[in-house]
Scaffold this active site. Structure first.
Site, PDB file in Angstrom:
ATOM      1  N   HIS A   1       0.842  -1.205   0.000  1.00  0.00           N
ATOM      2  CA  HIS A   1       0.000   0.000   0.000  1.00  0.00           C
ATOM      3  C   HIS A   1       0.875   1.252   0.000  1.00  0.00           C
ATOM      4  CE1 HIS A   1      -3.578   2.423   1.463  1.00  0.00           C
ATOM      5  NE2 HIS A   1      -2.567   3.202   1.824  1.00  0.00           N
ATOM      6  N   GLU A   2       1.828   1.295   0.921  1.00  0.00           N
ATOM      7  CA  GLU A   2       2.679   2.484   1.023  1.00  0.00           C
ATOM      8  C   GLU A   2       3.665   2.579  -0.140  1.00  0.00           C
ATOM      9  OE1 GLU A   2       1.773   4.623   2.977  1.00  0.00           O
ATOM     10  OE2 GLU A   2       0.451   3.422   4.228  1.00  0.00           O
TER      11      GLU A   2
ATOM     12  N   HIS B   1       1.933   4.364  -2.989  1.00  0.00           N
ATOM     13  CA  HIS B   1       1.975   5.821  -2.825  1.00  0.00           C
ATOM     14  C   HIS B   1       3.325   6.367  -3.280  1.00  0.00           C
ATOM     15  CE1 HIS B   1      -1.807   6.430  -0.818  1.00  0.00           C
ATOM     16  NE2 HIS B   1      -1.496   5.708   0.244  1.00  0.00           N
TER      17      HIS B   1
END
Length: 269
Positions: free
Chosen positions: A59-60, A63
């Site tokens: 997820h990170e 980003h």
């Protein structure tokens, strides 16, 4: 021109040993659940927690990777492209608190982790895309987990005398729980709450006055969401909606909930 000087050292893009270890632990705990190795509840706990931590890293990373493509090359220098959760700005909010929320509440709680220099991102579309990348990863993760179930995995799961029966039932229950968490994370991350991904998707399109108000409440958005989810009525609405979405994508909602209950292995003692 030296390629490494223009895009950063190649080592900045190599998965860290920490991430490789998380992948290995996820694989081993998955094998333990598949073979019913040891204590059933402990196997489910390990697989779900390791898998959830793996999804947090991805997820990170999403980003950071999109931010890098959109102009913030500093994410490479800050170590965000190596999938190392220890590099996050707040390991407490990004790792510890989400895992506690998973274990105690069965909620895929989002947490702030990577710092993006938005002054280097030139368009509102790109800013929104950076924020969108994280929850989109959770959606993809949930859909990938749904594939084995769509192909017939866990179809013989059943309940008899309060016990769950079926071939490799432990694994399928653990996988359903991990999928359930991905759906909860997807829903929460798309909520337009200040400070969370959903709010950050919307923020670039607000006028300056609303942006100032948004920034004022952003530090408290995470805790506000956390408190709301512990309210009984909101909690029931939320999990009912998550259950509906699980049914739509093909993740066994009931099996997922049972697995999350099984994660509390200490209740047996």
């Amino acid at each position: 021109m030296n390629v490494s000087s223009s895009v950063g050292p190649r080592s900045a893009f190599v998965p860290s040993p920490v991430f490789v270890g998380i992948v290995a632990l996820t694989a081993v705990s998955g094998w333990m659940a598949w073979t019913a190795f040891g204590n059933v509840r402990v196997d489910v706990f390990l697989f779900v927690v390791c898998g959830w931590l793996l999804s947090l890293c991805l997820h990170e990373y999403a980003h950071a990777a999109v931010a890098y493509a959109c102009g913030d090359r500093g994410v490479a220098e800050r170590g965000y492209l190596r999938l190392n959760p220890l590099k996050y700005t707040s390991p407490l909010l990004s790792i510890v608190l989400p895992i506690i929320a998973v274990v105690l509440g069965g909620i895929g709680l989002p947490g702030g982790a990577v710092w993006i220099d938005h002054s280097l991102v030139r368009t509102r579309q790109r800013e929104s895309l950076i924020s969108l990348a994280g929850p989109a990863t959770n959606v993809v993760f949930a859909l990938l987990i749904a594939v084995p179930f769509a192909l017939g995995g866990g179809e013989d799961l059943g309940f008899s005398g309060g016990e769950i029966i079926g071939e490799h039932a432990n694994f399928w229950i653990a996988l359903a729980s991990l999928g359930f968490l991905q759906v909860t994370a997807s829903v929460l991350n798309f909520l337009p709450v200040p400070g969370l991904d959903g709010g950050n998707i919307v923020r670039p399109w607000l006028n300056r006055e609303y942006q100032r108000a948004y920034d004022l409440f952003a530090p408290y958005g995470f805790m506000l969401l956390f408190v709301l989810l512990w309210q009984s009525r909101v909690n029931v609405w939320f999990f009912s909606f998550v259950g509906l979405l699980c049914d739509v994508v093909g993740i066994p909602d009931l099996a997922g909930r049972v697995g999350l209950e099984w994660m509390r292995f200490w209740a047996e003692f």
